[in-house]
Write a protein that holds these residues in place. Structure first.
Motif, PDB file in Angstrom:
ATOM      1  N   THR A  92       8.796   2.290 -12.585  1.00  0.00           N
ATOM      2  CA  THR A  92       9.158   0.929 -12.179  1.00  0.00           C
ATOM      3  C   THR A  92      10.424   0.909 -11.327  1.00  0.00           C
ATOM      4  OG1 THR A  92      10.309   0.628 -14.289  1.00  0.00           O
ATOM      5  CG2 THR A  92       8.020  -0.143 -14.159  1.00  0.00           C
ATOM      6  N   GLU A  93      11.201   1.989 -11.354  1.00  0.00           N
ATOM      7  CA  GLU A  93      12.414   2.065 -10.546  1.00  0.00           C
ATOM      8  C   GLU A  93      12.142   2.466  -9.096  1.00  0.00           C
ATOM      9  OE1 GLU A  93      10.987   4.365 -12.663  1.00  0.00           O
ATOM     10  OE2 GLU A  93      12.732   5.409 -13.470  1.00  0.00           O
ATOM     11  N   ALA A  94      10.910   2.796  -8.770  1.00  0.00           N
ATOM     12  CA  ALA A  94      10.545   3.257  -7.427  1.00  0.00           C
ATOM     13  C   ALA A  94      10.175   2.073  -6.539  1.00  0.00           C
ATOM     14  CB  ALA A  94       9.385   4.245  -7.499  1.00  0.00           C
ATOM     15  N   ASP A 120      -0.170  -4.031  -6.421  1.00  0.00           N
ATOM     16  CA  ASP A 120      -1.524  -4.156  -5.892  1.00  0.00           C
ATOM     17  C   ASP A 120      -2.293  -2.846  -6.105  1.00  0.00           C
ATOM     18  OD1 ASP A 120      -3.788  -5.054  -4.636  1.00  0.00           O
ATOM     19  OD2 ASP A 120      -2.806  -5.574  -2.749  1.00  0.00           O
ATOM     20  N   PRO A 121      -2.702  -2.563  -7.361  1.00  0.00           N
ATOM     21  CA  PRO A 121      -3.267  -1.261  -7.681  1.00  0.00           C
ATOM     22  C   PRO A 121      -4.575  -0.912  -6.976  1.00  0.00           C
ATOM     23  CG  PRO A 121      -3.287  -2.707  -9.610  1.00  0.00           C
ATOM     24  CD  PRO A 121      -2.585  -3.428  -8.519  1.00  0.00           C
ATOM     25  N   LEU A 122      -5.444  -1.861  -6.771  1.00  0.00           N
ATOM     26  CA  LEU A 122      -6.747  -1.532  -6.174  1.00  0.00           C
ATOM     27  C   LEU A 122      -6.692  -1.415  -4.662  1.00  0.00           C
ATOM     28  CD1 LEU A 122      -9.159  -3.637  -8.396  1.00  0.00           C
ATOM     29  CD2 LEU A 122      -8.682  -1.195  -8.498  1.00  0.00           C
ATOM     30  N   ALA A 123      -6.119  -2.398  -3.999  1.00  0.00           N
ATOM     31  CA  ALA A 123      -6.082  -2.375  -2.533  1.00  0.00           C
ATOM     32  C   ALA A 123      -5.028  -1.421  -1.997  1.00  0.00           C
ATOM     33  CB  ALA A 123      -5.821  -3.784  -1.994  1.00  0.00           C
ATOM     34  N   ILE A 127       5.636   2.127  -8.813  1.00  0.00           N
ATOM     35  CA  ILE A 127       4.345   2.767  -8.572  1.00  0.00           C
ATOM     36  C   ILE A 127       3.880   3.535  -9.806  1.00  0.00           C
ATOM     37  CG2 ILE A 127       4.723   3.004  -6.082  1.00  0.00           C
ATOM     38  CD1 ILE A 127       5.259   5.935  -6.537  1.00  0.00           C
ATOM     39  N   VAL A 128       2.608   3.900  -9.775  1.00  0.00           N
ATOM     40  CA  VAL A 128       1.981   4.660 -10.859  1.00  0.00           C
ATOM     41  C   VAL A 128       1.365   5.910 -10.251  1.00  0.00           C
ATOM     42  CG1 VAL A 128       0.167   4.651 -12.621  1.00  0.00           C
ATOM     43  CG2 VAL A 128       1.495   2.569 -12.185  1.00  0.00           C
ATOM     44  N   LYS A 175       0.849  -1.194   0.000  1.00  0.00           N
ATOM     45  CA  LYS A 175       0.000   0.000   0.000  1.00  0.00           C
ATOM     46  C   LYS A 175       0.880   1.237   0.000  1.00  0.00           C
ATOM     47  CE  LYS A 175      -3.825  -1.925   2.620  1.00  0.00           C
ATOM     48  NZ  LYS A 175      -4.722  -1.746   3.745  1.00  0.00           N
ATOM     49  N   VAL A 176       0.328   2.328  -0.510  1.00  0.00           N
ATOM     50  CA  VAL A 176       1.015   3.612  -0.415  1.00  0.00           C
ATOM     51  C   VAL A 176       0.101   4.616   0.278  1.00  0.00           C
ATOM     52  CG1 VAL A 176       2.494   3.282  -2.429  1.00  0.00           C
ATOM     53  CG2 VAL A 176       0.272   4.378  -2.706  1.00  0.00           C
TER      54      VAL A 176
END
Length: 194
Positions: A106-108, A158-161, A53-54, A22-23
């Motif tokens: 993608t490097e994060a 885990d984009p949604l959660a 991350i995005v 999560k973020v």
């Protein structure tokens, strides 16, 4: 007594791993102003991830074309060394036909979030700084009235959660802070569950 605290800490870490990746948006600019830099930071709020991350911006001003972006810069630390990456914020069409601006980093890498052991001290502060992913972009806003935009940051794993969201106004008023002096007053945030 120490044994109980150690057992509790291990249990908390185990729970975090169950929660997944999560973020959390830890800092965020107040408003997106046409032609001026806008900054925000994200940190891990769960398990570690090396997948990246995005970042995306969406909402009516993106949809109608009054809010546009060029690039976004990421600053972060790896092994105690400062790094940066700049990506183009691409305007893409989602499966529902709506548009967003999006950049993938993608490097994060996300470090595992470790809950504070009481009062936040200098060690906690340094750990937050070392794990923060800091972003800066300069929006172009040509709307005649202020509008709202949604900023979303999420882990690729885990984009949604795992996502974090902030709503911010965007404006073409370069003197917005002068016209909105209450916006400069600090706001205390509460964090529940940590």
């Amino acid at each position: 007594m120490k044994l109980n605290k150690l057992a509790l800490a291990k249990k908390q870490i185990k729970e975090l791993r169950k929660q997944g990746v999560k973020v959390r948006i830890s800092t965020c600019g107040k408003v997106l102003i046409d032609g001026l830099p806008f900054s925000f930071s994200a940190v891990s709020d769960g398990a570690a991830s090396q997948k990246g991350i995005v970042v995306s911006f969406s909402g009516e001003p993106v949809e109608n074309g009054s809010l546009t972006f060029g690039t976004i810069e990421l600053r972060f630390f790896v092994g105690g060394r400062a790094r940066s990456a700049t990506k183009k914020l691409n305007r893409i069409e989602k499966s529902d036909g709506k548009h967003i601006y999006q950049a993938k980093f993608t490097e994060a890498a996300l470090a595992e979030f470790v809950p504070s052991k009481g009062k936040a001290g200098s060690e906690d502060f340094l750990a937050d700084v070392a794990s923060a992913l800091s972003f800066k972009t300069t929006p172009t806003y040509k709307g005649s009235e202020d509008a709202e935009v949604m900023l979303t940051v999420y882990p690729i794993e885990d984009p949604l959660a795992g996502l974090a969201v902030e709503w911010r106004s965007c404006t073409s008023d370069k003197d917005w802070f002068e016209h909105n002096p209450d916006a400069l007053k600090p706001v205390k945030k509460r964090r529940f569950g940590h």
